[in-house]
Design a protein around this motif. Sequence first.
Motif, PDB file in Angstrom:
ATOM      1  N   LYS A 130       0.525  -4.031  10.460  1.00 20.74           N
ATOM      2  CA  LYS A 130      -0.457  -5.188   9.515  1.00 20.74           C
ATOM      3  C   LYS A 130       0.993  -6.430   9.742  1.00 20.74           C
ATOM      4  CE  LYS A 130      -1.123  -5.354   4.873  1.00 20.74           C
ATOM      5  NZ  LYS A 130      -0.748  -5.111   3.702  1.00 20.74           N
ATOM      6  N   GLU A 131       1.990  -5.770  10.262  1.00 20.52           N
ATOM      7  CA  GLU A 131       2.835  -7.061  10.255  1.00 20.52           C
ATOM      8  C   GLU A 131       2.772  -7.829  11.135  1.00 20.52           C
ATOM      9  OE1 GLU A 131       7.313  -6.313   9.242  1.00 20.52           O
ATOM     10  OE2 GLU A 131       6.972  -5.561   7.881  1.00 20.52           O
ATOM     11  N   ALA A 137      -3.293   2.751  15.081  1.00 17.94           N
ATOM     12  CA  ALA A 137      -2.319   3.259  13.765  1.00 17.94           C
ATOM     13  C   ALA A 137      -3.668   4.181  12.934  1.00 17.94           C
ATOM     14  CB  ALA A 137      -1.739   1.672  12.675  1.00 17.94           C
ATOM     15  N   GLU A 158      -2.733   8.322  12.437  1.00 15.81           N
ATOM     16  CA  GLU A 158      -2.911   8.811  11.015  1.00 15.81           C
ATOM     17  C   GLU A 158      -3.867   9.886  10.638  1.00 15.81           C
ATOM     18  OE1 GLU A 158      -1.369   8.985   6.863  1.00 15.81           O
ATOM     19  OE2 GLU A 158      -0.352   8.168   8.552  1.00 15.81           O
ATOM     20  N   ASN A 180       4.917   6.253   7.622  1.00 16.98           N
ATOM     21  CA  ASN A 180       4.874   4.427   7.620  1.00 16.98           C
ATOM     22  C   ASN A 180       3.034   4.069   8.465  1.00 16.98           C
ATOM     23  OD1 ASN A 180       7.277   4.029   7.206  1.00 16.98           O
ATOM     24  ND2 ASN A 180       7.660   4.354   9.578  1.00 16.98           N
ATOM     25  N   LYS A 181       2.479   4.011   7.896  1.00 10.67           N
ATOM     26  CA  LYS A 181       0.608   4.433   8.038  1.00 10.67           C
ATOM     27  C   LYS A 181       0.629   3.176   8.951  1.00 10.67           C
ATOM     28  CE  LYS A 181      -0.683   6.936   3.503  1.00 10.67           C
ATOM     29  NZ  LYS A 181      -0.970   6.950   2.389  1.00 10.67           N
ATOM     30  N   THR A 182       1.039   2.043   8.505  1.00 13.57           N
ATOM     31  CA  THR A 182       0.444   1.030   9.475  1.00 13.57           C
ATOM     32  C   THR A 182       0.956   0.740  11.050  1.00 13.57           C
ATOM     33  OG1 THR A 182       1.740  -0.149   8.411  1.00 13.57           O
ATOM     34  CG2 THR A 182      -0.138   0.034   7.639  1.00 13.57           C
ATOM     35  N   PHE A 183       1.760   2.271  11.603  1.00 15.91           N
ATOM     36  CA  PHE A 183       2.654   1.768  12.726  1.00 15.91           C
ATOM     37  C   PHE A 183       1.603   1.987  13.842  1.00 15.91           C
ATOM     38  CE2 PHE A 183       6.998   1.619  12.717  1.00 15.91           C
ATOM     39  CZ  PHE A 183       7.377   0.678  11.982  1.00 15.91           C
ATOM     40  N   ALA A 224      -5.228  -1.516   9.827  1.00 17.89           N
ATOM     41  CA  ALA A 224      -4.066  -2.042  10.918  1.00 17.89           C
ATOM     42  C   ALA A 224      -4.959  -1.313  12.265  1.00 17.89           C
ATOM     43  CB  ALA A 224      -3.153  -0.766  10.823  1.00 17.89           C
ATOM     44  N   ASP A 273       5.063  -2.418  13.085  1.00 21.11           N
ATOM     45  CA  ASP A 273       4.210  -2.503  12.307  1.00 21.11           C
ATOM     46  C   ASP A 273       2.792  -2.956  12.827  1.00 21.11           C
ATOM     47  OD1 ASP A 273       2.676  -2.697   9.889  1.00 21.11           O
ATOM     48  OD2 ASP A 273       4.458  -2.419   8.358  1.00 21.11           O
ATOM     49  N   HIS A 275       4.753   7.883  11.510  1.00 14.92           N
ATOM     50  CA  HIS A 275       3.520   8.470  10.469  1.00 14.92           C
ATOM     51  C   HIS A 275       4.284   9.413   9.731  1.00 14.92           C
ATOM     52  CE1 HIS A 275       0.202   5.683  11.086  1.00 14.92           C
ATOM     53  NE2 HIS A 275       0.788   6.132  11.915  1.00 14.92           N
TER      54      HIS A 275
END
Length: 552
Positions: free
Chosen positions: A488-489, A411, A415, A472-475, A407, A486, A468
């Motif tokens: 990734k989204e 993000a 992380e 929510n790792k992809t925030f 991501a 997010d 995180h």
Amino acid sequence: MSAQLGGQQILILKEGSSRTRGRDAQSMNIAAAKAVAAAVRTTLGPKGMDKMLVDTIGDVVITNDGVTILKEMDIEHPAAKMMVEIAKTQDDEVGDGTTTAVVVGGELLKKAEDLLEQDVHPTVIAQGYRQAAEKAQEILKELAFDVKPNDVAMLTKIAETAMTGKGAESSKEKLCGLIVKAITMVADEDGTVDIDNVKVEKKVGGSIDDSEIIEGMIIDKERVHPGMPKVVTDAKILLLNAAIEFKKTEVDAEISITSPDQLQMFLDEEEKMIKTIVNKVIASGANVVFCQKGIDDIAQHYLAKAGIFAVRRVKKSDIEKLARATGGSVVSSIDAIAEEELGIAGKIEEKKVSGEEMIFVEECKNPKAVSIIIKGGTDHVVDELERAIEDALRVVGVVVEDKKVVAGGGAPEIELSLRLREYASSVGGRAQLAIEAFASALEIIPRTLAENAGLDPIDMLVDLRAAHEKGNKTFGLNVFEAKPADMKEAGVVEPLRVKTQAISSAAEVAVMILRIDDVIASSGKGGGMPSEEEMAAMGGMGGMGGMPPGMM
């Protein structure tokens, strides 16, 4: 630099050489590296600003590309040059993430400076940084997710992320479509991508939206003879690496002619030789010739009469790409011309593009080399477009090769920062301090993204950390809505290699600069540090705006 011997001073270095040692040398080098990082920091992210660089002869470059900025700035200071090197390496390896690498490197040194003030030994910091960088690589691999090389939607998102914040923003969708199409066409079966097979031609005139991809090649030449056809359909293409002119002797030779009719015979023979060559070309069934060397005037006439489209003095790189695009092979001898050596294209046409004739080789069956034409209103726009497209092409190519992405939007950095702090407490000892410093240094990326978008960096960092910590790792940071989202989204994704390379190069350069405790600059005009007399003439440090000597 001198030694005392029985009350007499002995000079070891040449007079005028300067030497800075210990903490002074370190703080000077760190200050220089930080200044380089500060120069590119404001260009980071979707809301990053551009730089205008004017060189000594007044040429202007307007760009958002980290490595271009650093190359154009004439940097003198040795430590600052090392920062430029990491940007270049990043550019060569992955094509994007140059600013990230430099900014992280600068921040690592800034954190190291605080530790040096607490009397932590540089070697301890270096060791901690190395450990942290290794751990960061592991964590990044866990964070990465897979992409299929034929997942066009995902590849388009990756190209978009690479182009965001560059001048090409407005017609991003159109350009990303072209880029993904180009890469998927030139990718080999085993998934390797050679970016050189995508030729980017830039033309001033028209608008960005007029840019297009040619499934084949564009060559910046025109046909050799006006009597030749302008358009050839169902082209059979001969790629020739030999001159179409009469053979000259390799050694010095004299021909003595005693009567006028002998001269005429000689000239007739020459013409016959050329006609024989042209007949060989015609016999092969070729109706288009791309020649890397010259084509004689008489030969041009015969080729035109036979209705063959010929181009001479084509660049070697272009001939190679033509071979890839049309499936032909390059013939190096006139005698080796044969039908099976020819390449095929649906259509070859000479068109005017912005007032210049160019040759389009189109409708190739399975083109392994393609061209993209970019257009824009001014030189500066087109140049910056080209840089953005180069970056995006490289990045999409890297993903097709590695098939792994992470991501974006800060993000992974947040992380990593959390996970490295946990790791630090398990390591213990003094190295723990360095690993924690490394962890907080990584937060400079989301922090800078927030600052460049005019948001409060502290609020944003707190929100991101909270997200995180909930797992929510992809925030990452959505700078348009000023809140964590997010990534990734949202489709903000980058190749894994961009991050791994940026973090490892940043750590390497930081460790390298930290370990220098002695700077010995030899005298000599041009380089080195200013002498004390020169410094006094500049009005002390004031004359240099408080920069460390030799920085600018």
